[in-house]
Scaffold this active site. Structure first.
Site, PDB file in Angstrom:
ATOM      1  N   ASP A  21       0.838  -1.200   0.000  1.00 54.68           N
ATOM      2  CA  ASP A  21       0.000   0.000   0.000  1.00 54.68           C
ATOM      3  C   ASP A  21       0.873   1.250   0.000  1.00 54.68           C
ATOM      4  OD1 ASP A  21      -1.850   2.044   0.782  1.00 54.68           O
ATOM      5  OD2 ASP A  21      -3.177   0.388   1.362  1.00 54.68           O
ATOM      6  N   LYS A  72       2.376  13.826 -17.207  1.00 51.45           N
ATOM      7  CA  LYS A  72       1.278  14.754 -17.342  1.00 51.45           C
ATOM      8  C   LYS A  72      -0.020  14.029 -17.032  1.00 51.45           C
ATOM      9  CE  LYS A  72      -0.935  15.270 -21.193  1.00 51.45           C
ATOM     10  NZ  LYS A  72      -1.790  14.153 -21.636  1.00 51.45           N
ATOM     11  N   HIS A  95       5.557  13.827 -23.516  1.00 56.77           N
ATOM     12  CA  HIS A  95       6.211  12.902 -24.450  1.00 56.77           C
ATOM     13  C   HIS A  95       6.394  13.508 -25.840  1.00 56.77           C
ATOM     14  CE1 HIS A  95       2.125  11.870 -25.818  1.00 56.77           C
ATOM     15  NE2 HIS A  95       2.679  11.329 -26.870  1.00 56.77           N
ATOM     16  N   LYS A 106       9.584  13.203 -29.083  1.00 56.77           N
ATOM     17  CA  LYS A 106       9.314  12.655 -30.418  1.00 56.77           C
ATOM     18  C   LYS A 106      10.371  13.124 -31.408  1.00 56.77           C
ATOM     19  CE  LYS A 106       4.299  12.307 -30.300  1.00 56.77           C
ATOM     20  NZ  LYS A 106       3.683  11.268 -31.100  1.00 56.77           N
ATOM     21  N   HIS A 138       1.416  19.403 -24.994  1.00 57.98           N
ATOM     22  CA  HIS A 138       2.018  19.060 -26.291  1.00 57.98           C
ATOM     23  C   HIS A 138       1.993  20.229 -27.278  1.00 57.98           C
ATOM     24  CE1 HIS A 138       1.621  15.228 -24.489  1.00 57.98           C
ATOM     25  NE2 HIS A 138       0.494  14.830 -25.041  1.00 57.98           N
ATOM     26  N   LYS A 168     -10.797  14.780 -30.888  1.00 62.08           N
ATOM     27  CA  LYS A 168     -11.007  13.335 -30.985  1.00 62.08           C
ATOM     28  C   LYS A 168     -12.118  13.107 -32.010  1.00 62.08           C
ATOM     29  CE  LYS A 168      -8.617  12.146 -27.105  1.00 62.08           C
ATOM     30  NZ  LYS A 168      -7.316  11.475 -27.218  1.00 62.08           N
TER      31      LYS A 168
HETATM   32  C1  BG6 Z   1      -1.686  12.019 -24.688  1.00 62.77           C
HETATM   33  C2  BG6 Z   1      -3.126  12.404 -24.559  1.00 62.77           C
HETATM   34  O1  BG6 Z   1      -0.865  12.838 -23.903  1.00 62.77           O
HETATM   35  O2  BG6 Z   1      -1.299  12.142 -26.052  1.00 62.77           O
HETATM   36  C3  BG6 Z   1      -4.006  11.563 -25.448  1.00 62.77           C
HETATM   37  O3  BG6 Z   1      -3.513  12.249 -23.203  1.00 62.77           O
HETATM   38  C4  BG6 Z   1      -3.507  11.609 -26.867  1.00 62.77           C
HETATM   39  O4  BG6 Z   1      -5.360  11.991 -25.385  1.00 62.77           O
HETATM   40  C5  BG6 Z   1      -2.026  11.285 -26.920  1.00 62.77           C
HETATM   41  O5  BG6 Z   1      -4.243  10.665 -27.615  1.00 62.77           O
HETATM   42  C6  BG6 Z   1      -1.456  11.460 -28.309  1.00 62.77           C
HETATM   43  O6  BG6 Z   1      -0.119  11.067 -28.315  1.00 62.77           O
HETATM   44  P1  BG6 Z   1       0.538  10.487 -29.644  1.00 62.77           P
HETATM   45  O7  BG6 Z   1       1.954  10.271 -29.282  1.00 62.77           O
HETATM   46  O8  BG6 Z   1      -0.203   9.264 -29.981  1.00 62.77           O
HETATM   47  O9  BG6 Z   1       0.348  11.579 -30.674  1.00 62.77           O
END
Ligand code: BG6
Length: 470
Positions: free
Chosen positions: A94, A147, A177, A181, A239, A325
């Site tokens: 835990d 994040k 992330h 890239k 991002h 989306k």
């Molecule tokens: C994430 C989001 O950080 O990035 C997602 O929470 C999104 O909603 C994703 O789909 C997209 O990442 P990538 O690398 O697939 O473009």
């Protein structure tokens, strides 16, 4: 890391990786495949410790890691998978129990510089960090946080205080992330490694910049988490504002982490406080039927916004961003449109974006295209739009998570978000969303480009550019 070489780690590199939330979704989809690639590159020469609550057994975890690598690694490799298994130590317990951390301290007793990866919900960060500090582990460790880093400026500040109570700023690695890239790194490289671009990359030549992050799928089982966020907090705050800063920043004096991150933050500070009409929010029809989503949800699954950068370089150039989306395609693309030539020698009018620079940031494909006007063969002096096109697929390159985890192990902060940058981004987002989160977003049908009001936002620059299939 240069191709074909395995550089030495620096002397203060981490000597253990501890993943909190090792049985969770993020570990399954991203962390194990990244560790697999790091092992393949011969760079996982340290203990891997997994911590998780619940009643999973070590046997289950080992099976789970194998499944994750088989499903998500680009090129699964048995030796690398075996290596992860051999290095794995599982600590189940835990997060509220100090015994869990005592056991962890025993496992880490021979380690000087552990890396703690918090792949857990933000609501658990404070508990884990406080226990790490109490067990004497934080003082010599580094911490990686995922994040969303807060959900507004004030929660981000609170979170930061928790982390900074135990770790120094240099030991906090905030993952976005996108910064890891290949395609996003190339924005910076392309801008500052080519001399032809710099004289053009300003208000005198660029008329608008657009960034579209389109996803052809919905919230994919993440409804409950997404409800807390919405498109602006989920991808714009992090991002897409990172992409804006890489596109618009001034050249850093060198590529060391300090100067580079200073320039990224400076340009974010120059973004003018957005007005209410600068944001359009949309929601796809059917979102409220998703598991974990409230029937009367006002969360946006689409956002289009317009930013202005008040600087000598960018004054008057709109930066248009949209993310959504269930749009028609999955593609992230930047389009910088140049002004028309001052005199129309050949034709009375020209399509607005006949001169442009287009960066495809993924997925799968990374491309750069220079849009130019060229003469159509024949007697008449009429032209057509063509693109000088360069494409490089991402297969074989490091994945974003692989690069970021490897950098965090080395203690290299270059590709991580600094607290001040995260703070400015939240300030921008807070003013965009001020009083808007309870408003019902405009509905749009899945598979379309979002609500009509989003189109209006870009009408004066000739409309949104639609990334196509490549
Ligand atoms: C994430 C989001 O950080 O990035 C997602 O929470 C999104 O909603 C994703 O789909 C997209 O990442 P990538 O690398 O697939 O473009």
């Amino acid at each position: 890391m240069p191709d074909g070489q395995t550089p030495q780690r620096p002397h203060d590199a981490c000597d253990a990786v501890v993943v909190f939330g090792i049985t969770g979704d993020l570990a399954y989809k991203k962390i194990f495949p990244a560790l697999h690639n790091i092992a393949r590159a011969g760079r996982l020469d340290l203990p891997l410790v997994g911590v998780a609550r619940g009643d999973r057994t070590e046997q289950w975890l080992r099976e789970h890691i194998r499944n994750s690598i088989a499903e998500h690694a680009e090129d699964p490799h048995d030796a690398a998978t075996d290596e992860i298994e051999e290095r794995l130590v599982f600590v189940a317990g835990d997060y509220n129990d100090s015994q869990t951390f005592q056991r962890l301290a025993e496992v880490l007793s021979g380690c000087r510089r552990p890396l703690f990866y918090l792949a857990i919900p933000p609501s658990l960060f404070a508990t884990v960090v406080e226990h790490l500090a109490a067990a004497g582990l934080a003082q010599r460790g580094r911490v990686v946080v995922e994040k969303p880093f807060g959900r507004d400026l004030s929660s981000m500040t609170e979170l930061d205080e928790v982390l900074r109570g135990a770790f120094g700023e240099d030991d906090v690695f905030r993952i976005d992330h996108y910064l890891g890239k290949e395609s996003v790194q190339n924005l910076l490289y392309f801008r500052f490694a080519n001399s032809f671009l710099e004289p053009l990359w300003n208000r005198d030549y660029v008329s608008s910049v657009q960034i579209t992050m389109a996803e052809a799928f919905g919230v994919e089982g993440r409804g409950a988490l997404y409800e807390e966020l919405g498109a602006v907090r989920d991808v714009v705050q992090n991002h897409l504002l990172q992409v804006v800063s890489l596109l618009s920043m001034e050249p850093p004096v060198n590529m060391k982490p300090g100067p580079l991150r200073d320039e990224r933050v400076k340009v974010l500070h120059s973004i003018r406080q957005p007005r209410r009409e600068d944001l359009v929010r949309g929601q796809y029809v059917g979102y409220t039927e998703e598991p974990g989503v409230a029937k009367d949800s006002t969360t946006e699954t689409y956002a289009a916004l317009r930013l202005h950068i008040d600087s000598w370089r960018w004054s008057g150039v709109p930066f248009l961003i949209r993310a959504g989306k269930h749009l028609p395609v999955t593609a992230t693309e930047v389009l910088a449109t140049f002004h028309r030539p001052p005199q129309m020698l050949f034709e009375d009018t020209l399509p607005r974006d006949s001169n442009h620079l287009r960066f495809r940031l993924g997925p799968d494909r990374v491309s750069i295209a220079l849009g130019v006007r060229s003469k159509k063969p024949g007697d008449a002096q009429v032209g057509r739009n063509v693109e000088l096109y360069m494409c490089d697929d991402e297969v074989g390159s490091m994945t974003a998570y692989e690069r970021l985890i490897d950098d965090a192990m080395d203690g290299d902060p270059t590709l991580f978000a600094r607290a001040d940058a995260v703070g400015v981004s939240w300030q921008i987002v807070d003013s965009l969303l001020d009083g808007r989160s309870d408003e019902t977003p405009e509905l749009y049908r899945p598979g379309t480009w979002g609500p009509a009001a989003g189109d209006t936002l870009a009408a004066d620059v000739g409309g949104w550019h639609e990334p196509g299939s490549e």
